[in-house]
Design a protein around this motif. Structure first.
Motif, PDB file in Angstrom:
ATOM      1  N   ASP A 145      -0.574  -2.727   3.764  1.00 26.21           N
ATOM      2  CA  ASP A 145      -2.141  -3.025   4.128  1.00 26.21           C
ATOM      3  C   ASP A 145      -2.652  -3.229   5.666  1.00 26.21           C
ATOM      4  O   ASP A 145      -3.666  -3.975   5.355  1.00 26.21           O
TER       5      ASP A 145
ATOM      6  N   VAL B  93      -5.427   3.509   3.200  1.00 24.85           N
ATOM      7  CA  VAL B  93      -4.356   2.977   4.216  1.00 24.85           C
ATOM      8  C   VAL B  93      -4.501   2.022   5.495  1.00 24.85           C
ATOM      9  O   VAL B  93      -5.572   3.287   6.163  1.00 24.85           O
TER      10      VAL B  93
ATOM     11  N   SER C 145       0.857  -1.212   0.205  1.00 25.19           N
ATOM     12  CA  SER C 145      -0.135  -0.067   0.473  1.00 25.19           C
ATOM     13  C   SER C 145       0.726   1.561  -0.371  1.00 25.19           C
ATOM     14  O   SER C 145       0.538   2.063   0.137  1.00 25.19           O
TER      15      SER C 145
END
Length: 153
Positions: free
Chosen positions: A63, A96, A48
């Motif tokens: 993430d 995120v 991410s």
């Protein structure tokens, strides 16, 4: 593979590259990571964020926490409803997840930076991340982009 201490780059079912002697969290692997426990969370993640100028040379962020981590923590009573809802909202909107909940955060794959290569070779030293040597994380970078799937088992 947190048991064999190996990172494999896969294309479908084919292994493209294997990195041996990875380091993981000093607390070992876990399905239920908590802040500052030193454990590496198991599960499926996506890259991410990418920091090519990290304190650890390069950092490929996960993430984490994922919704399954948050759901288990909520059921076990070590995550408040507000934190769970914030994680759920972030996951559902493709952002995120919050990195400062009781589940911890700032986890991913990184190099050793200015750290001691011998310590890396002999010990699990991270706070929950997966570490390679700087040379290895540079090589890994060619396969990393946002959204790449990472399975930690």
């Amino acid at each position: 593979d947190t048991e064999a201490y190996v990172l494999k780059v896969m294309q479908g079912q084919q292994v493209i590259r294997t990195f041996d002697h990875i380091a993981i969290g000093r607390g070992g692997p876990t399905r239920d990571k908590r802040y500052l426990d030193g454990k590496t969370p198991l599960g499926e993640f996506r890259i991410s964020r990418i920091n090519n100028d990290s304190h650890f040379h390069r950092f490929f962020g996960f993430d984490y926490p994922r919704l399954d981590h948050a759901e288990r923590a909520l059921k076990k009573g070590y995550l408040e409803a507000d934190d769970y809802l914030a994680i759920r909202q972030a996951v559902r909107s493709g952002r995120v997840p919050p990195q400062t909940t009781p589940l911890g955060g700032h986890l991913g794959i990184h190099g050793i930076g200015a750290g001691d290569p011998e310590v890396h070779q002999d010990f699990n030293w991270t706070n929950g991340c997966i570490a390679l040597t700087n040379r290895e994380v540079d090589e890994l970078a060619q396969w990393i982009q946002l959204g790449v799937r990472v399975v930690v088992y």
